[in-house]
Design a protein around this motif. Structure first.
Motif, PDB file in Angstrom:
ATOM      1  N   GLY A  84      50.521  11.915 -70.111  1.00 25.16           N
ATOM      2  CA  GLY A  84      51.587  11.246 -70.119  1.00 25.16           C
ATOM      3  C   GLY A  84      52.874  12.143 -70.655  1.00 25.16           C
ATOM      4  O   GLY A  84      53.996  11.952 -70.313  1.00 25.16           O
ATOM      5  N   ALA A  85      52.662  12.985 -71.661  1.00 23.84           N
ATOM      6  CA  ALA A  85      53.259  13.833 -72.405  1.00 23.84           C
ATOM      7  C   ALA A  85      53.641  15.587 -71.798  1.00 23.84           C
ATOM      8  O   ALA A  85      54.003  16.227 -72.494  1.00 23.84           O
ATOM      9  CB  ALA A  85      53.365  13.636 -73.718  1.00 23.84           C
ATOM     10  N   GLY A 147      55.497   6.109 -81.922  1.00 24.16           N
ATOM     11  CA  GLY A 147      56.303   6.225 -80.709  1.00 24.16           C
ATOM     12  C   GLY A 147      55.345   6.214 -79.739  1.00 24.16           C
ATOM     13  O   GLY A 147      55.569   5.582 -78.613  1.00 24.16           O
ATOM     14  N   GLY A 148      54.496   7.134 -79.681  1.00 22.89           N
ATOM     15  CA  GLY A 148      53.250   7.282 -78.545  1.00 22.89           C
ATOM     16  C   GLY A 148      52.482   6.009 -78.409  1.00 22.89           C
ATOM     17  O   GLY A 148      52.232   5.692 -77.432  1.00 22.89           O
ATOM     18  N   ASN A 149      52.176   5.311 -79.428  1.00 17.39           N
ATOM     19  CA  ASN A 149      51.753   4.124 -79.529  1.00 17.39           C
ATOM     20  C   ASN A 149      52.300   3.162 -78.935  1.00 17.39           C
ATOM     21  O   ASN A 149      51.579   2.371 -77.938  1.00 17.39           O
ATOM     22  CB  ASN A 149      51.144   3.634 -80.988  1.00 17.39           C
ATOM     23  CG  ASN A 149      50.249   4.399 -81.796  1.00 17.39           C
ATOM     24  OD1 ASN A 149      50.048   4.257 -83.048  1.00 17.39           O
ATOM     25  ND2 ASN A 149      49.722   5.679 -81.191  1.00 17.39           N
ATOM     26  N   ILE A 150      53.641   3.076 -79.159  1.00 13.18           N
ATOM     27  CA  ILE A 150      54.400   2.238 -78.335  1.00 13.18           C
ATOM     28  C   ILE A 150      54.651   2.470 -76.838  1.00 13.18           C
ATOM     29  O   ILE A 150      54.290   1.475 -76.022  1.00 13.18           O
ATOM     30  CB  ILE A 150      55.925   2.202 -78.705  1.00 13.18           C
ATOM     31  CG1 ILE A 150      56.098   1.823 -80.319  1.00 13.18           C
ATOM     32  CG2 ILE A 150      56.694   1.520 -77.710  1.00 13.18           C
ATOM     33  CD1 ILE A 150      55.747   0.349 -80.398  1.00 13.18           C
ATOM     34  N   ALA A 151      54.665   4.009 -76.314  1.00 10.47           N
ATOM     35  CA  ALA A 151      54.507   4.162 -74.881  1.00 10.47           C
ATOM     36  C   ALA A 151      53.268   3.798 -74.235  1.00 10.47           C
ATOM     37  O   ALA A 151      53.269   3.629 -73.152  1.00 10.47           O
ATOM     38  CB  ALA A 151      54.817   5.583 -75.035  1.00 10.47           C
ATOM     39  N   GLY A 203      54.381   0.240 -73.484  1.00 12.26           N
ATOM     40  CA  GLY A 203      53.295   0.559 -72.445  1.00 12.26           C
ATOM     41  C   GLY A 203      54.053   1.406 -71.206  1.00 12.26           C
ATOM     42  O   GLY A 203      53.218   1.661 -70.329  1.00 12.26           O
ATOM     43  N   SER A 204      55.131   1.638 -71.094  1.00 11.62           N
ATOM     44  CA  SER A 204      55.820   2.317 -69.914  1.00 11.62           C
ATOM     45  C   SER A 204      55.787   3.821 -69.899  1.00 11.62           C
ATOM     46  O   SER A 204      56.353   4.446 -68.968  1.00 11.62           O
ATOM     47  CB  SER A 204      57.341   1.823 -70.017  1.00 11.62           C
ATOM     48  OG  SER A 204      58.130   2.342 -70.866  1.00 11.62           O
ATOM     49  N   GLY A 427      46.636   4.513 -70.858  1.00 10.58           N
ATOM     50  CA  GLY A 427      47.757   4.660 -69.953  1.00 10.58           C
ATOM     51  C   GLY A 427      47.147   5.473 -68.808  1.00 10.58           C
ATOM     52  O   GLY A 427      46.126   5.855 -68.324  1.00 10.58           O
ATOM     53  N   ILE A 428      48.150   5.657 -67.748  1.00 21.30           N
ATOM     54  CA  ILE A 428      47.809   6.012 -66.508  1.00 21.30           C
ATOM     55  C   ILE A 428      48.256   7.370 -66.221  1.00 21.30           C
ATOM     56  O   ILE A 428      47.453   8.323 -65.788  1.00 21.30           O
ATOM     57  CB  ILE A 428      48.809   5.246 -65.269  1.00 21.30           C
ATOM     58  CG1 ILE A 428      48.153   3.856 -65.239  1.00 21.30           C
ATOM     59  CG2 ILE A 428      48.505   5.882 -64.007  1.00 21.30           C
ATOM     60  CD1 ILE A 428      46.667   3.671 -65.168  1.00 21.30           C
ATOM     61  N   GLY A 429      49.592   7.830 -66.655  1.00 22.76           N
ATOM     62  CA  GLY A 429      50.142   9.060 -66.794  1.00 22.76           C
ATOM     63  C   GLY A 429      50.075   9.873 -65.416  1.00 22.76           C
ATOM     64  O   GLY A 429      50.170   9.634 -64.381  1.00 22.76           O
ATOM     65  N   LEU A 430      49.355  11.391 -65.583  1.00 25.44           N
ATOM     66  CA  LEU A 430      48.986  11.926 -64.516  1.00 25.44           C
ATOM     67  C   LEU A 430      47.747  11.738 -63.848  1.00 25.44           C
ATOM     68  O   LEU A 430      47.464  11.991 -62.580  1.00 25.44           O
ATOM     69  CB  LEU A 430      49.080  13.403 -64.910  1.00 25.44           C
ATOM     70  CG  LEU A 430      50.570  14.276 -65.032  1.00 25.44           C
ATOM     71  CD1 LEU A 430      50.373  15.480 -65.358  1.00 25.44           C
ATOM     72  CD2 LEU A 430      51.349  14.191 -63.801  1.00 25.44           C
TER      73      LEU A 430
END
Length: 469
Positions: A84-85, A147-151, A203-204, A427-430
């Motif tokens: 995701g990053a 912040g990454g935990n929020i994402a 989670g977005s 997460g889903i990410g790539l």
């Protein structure tokens, strides 16, 4: 779809004007450092790395990138497992590492206001000094950012009793792709005022906005805990015992599953003289209870021990002191590192209703036999979250990057059939986006894409993550 532009020398000069010369990086070594995270072996170079320090700077950066149609990839601690990053389009890598201050701990209202670049464990330890508790604790808590935990809406072992990140977020300051700044909620425990933008952002995965301030609720810190490691002669029996414990009325503060290979690999990776793995043992459950009354916790442990004894177990190891507890938790938290050090792998983050764990585990092994891959499984058994690590081993390039995707799709189809979903916390990410059609119909995906377009009409922020639109 809007065509995005490459970063030019003029753009770099404008970014330096906003964030300062030393906080804009273009040298090859720096770009390479931000080109990967903990996701398998993916590597994408950004064109420029920017490290802002204030909300105003983030706002100005986003205004510039919106005007110039530059792709922006927000990044926290770089511990993500879904890509995701990663800046797969190049562009601007927006690192939040300088947002590293805990702004205020409100002891009267049991709240903390923090910037997103604070390391999760640092936040936990800081509030712990005041007798307060922030429960979500992913395995990477010593390096990941809040912040990454929020994402990613992270969870971790304590989620089984205390919930995940979304259960603690009250309010967020967010910079939108346009550069506009909003607060999503209020610093209150109840809020039925308008749409819940706070939970939309959680989670977005950094696709809707950039979080610059976070208000979290806290709870009083439990004063005592007990921990035991239970060996099982069948991995499926270990999974079956999980549901039985909850049906008996117990709610552990953590219940972690590790199959045999996971524990073997991690005991070779870290010093673990406490744990001896007998030849006939196929899996372990690490079970913790916590609270304020030691005698009550001892009764709970005895009751849980009585339940698991009906599932063909070996000798239970009760942690005698804090040193043994730390050693056992180190084993669980470092399984992922041990797997990564041992072999090339792909990690799939499945979650099902916890009573279905035995069916999921059996199905994963059957699918592995069908497609010729070995898997090492572990995870948060108490909430049905099983991490499936697919080991490359002797698979050919064609199998690894070709037919294996069919096997992964079958695993996810099984998860869906068990009324679960394809990511519990990573997460889903790539890496997972090509499987979203398994769990969402066309209408649901259309609504999600429309939400993305409302927030980010030019699709400059983390484009290509979760889905393409």
């Amino acid at each position: 779809m809007t065509t995005l532009n490459k970063v030019t020398a003029a753009h770099i000069a404008a970014l330096r004007e906003i964030a300062g010369d030393k906080n804009v990086l273009v040298d090859e070594e720096s770009l390479d450092r931000y080109a990967q995270d903990e996701t398998e072996d993916l590597h994408f170079l950004p064109e420029v790395v920017v490290k802002p320090e204030t909300t105003d700077q983030v706002s100005k950066i986003m205004q510039l990138c919106q005007q110039e149609l530059l792709p922006v990839t927000p990044r926290g601690g770089g511990t993500g497992l879904s890509g995701g990053a990663l800046p797969q389009l190049g562009g601007v890598l927006l690192s939040m590492e300088r947002f590293n201050k805990i702004i205020e701990i409100d002891e009267r209202n049991l709240q903390v206001t923090t910037e997103p670049g604070v390391i999760t464990e640092v936040l936990q330890n800081t509030v712990k000094e005041k007798g307060l508790f922030y429960p979500p604790d992913p395995s990477s808590r010593g390096t990941c950012f809040i912040g990454g935990n929020i994402a990613e809406n992270s969870g971790g072992p304590k989620a089984v009793k205390y919930g995940v990140v979304k259960d603690y977020v009250l309010n967020l300051e967010v910079v939108l792709p346009s550069g506009e700044v909003i607060w999503t909620g209020a610093n209150v425990l109840k809020n039925s005022t308008g749409y819940n933008l706070t939970q939309l952002i959680v989670g977005s995965e950094g696709t809707l906005g950039i979080v610059t301030k976070i208000v979290l609720r806290l709870i009083p810190l439990p004063t005592n805990d007990l921990l035991m490691l239970v060996p099982f002669r069948s991995a499926e029996s270990a999974c079956a015992a999980v549901s039985a414990i909850f049906r008996a009325g117990y709610t552990p503060s953590a219940m972690e599953f590790m199959e045999r290979d996971a524990l073997l690999w991690v005991t070779r990776f870290v010093d673990a003289s406490t744990v001896q793995i007998e030849d006939d043992i196929q899996a372990h459950l690490l079970i913790e209870v916590d609270g304020n009354y030691p005698e009550v916790l001892m009764q709970e442990m005895e009751g849980i021990a009585g339940i698991v004894e009906g599932y063909d177990i070996g000798e239970i190891l009760f942690a005698e002191d804090s040193t043994q507890k730390d050693e056992l938790w180190k084993l669980r938290r470092r399984v992922a590192e041990a797997v990564k050090a041992n072999s090339v792998y792909k990690e799939e983050d499945t979650v099902v209703p916890r009573a279905e764990l035995p069916v999921l585990l059996k199905g994963v092994k059957e699918i592995g036999a069908k497609y010729g891959f070995h898997s090492v499984c572990y995870g948060h058994a108490g909430d049905g979250n099983l991490h499936v690590n697919i080991i490359r081993g002797s698979l050919t390039e064609e199998q690894w990057n070709g037919t294996l995707t069919e096997g992964i799709r079958e695993i996810f189809q099984l998860v869906k059939a068990l009324k679960g979903t394809i990511s519990g916390e990573h997460g889903i990410g790539l890496v997972q986006k090509n499987y979203l059609d398994i769990v969402f119909d066309d209408t649901s995906l259309r609504i999600m894409k429309q939400i993305k377009q409302i927030f980010d009409p030019n699709n400059i922020l983390n484009r290509g993550k979760i889905f393409d639109c």
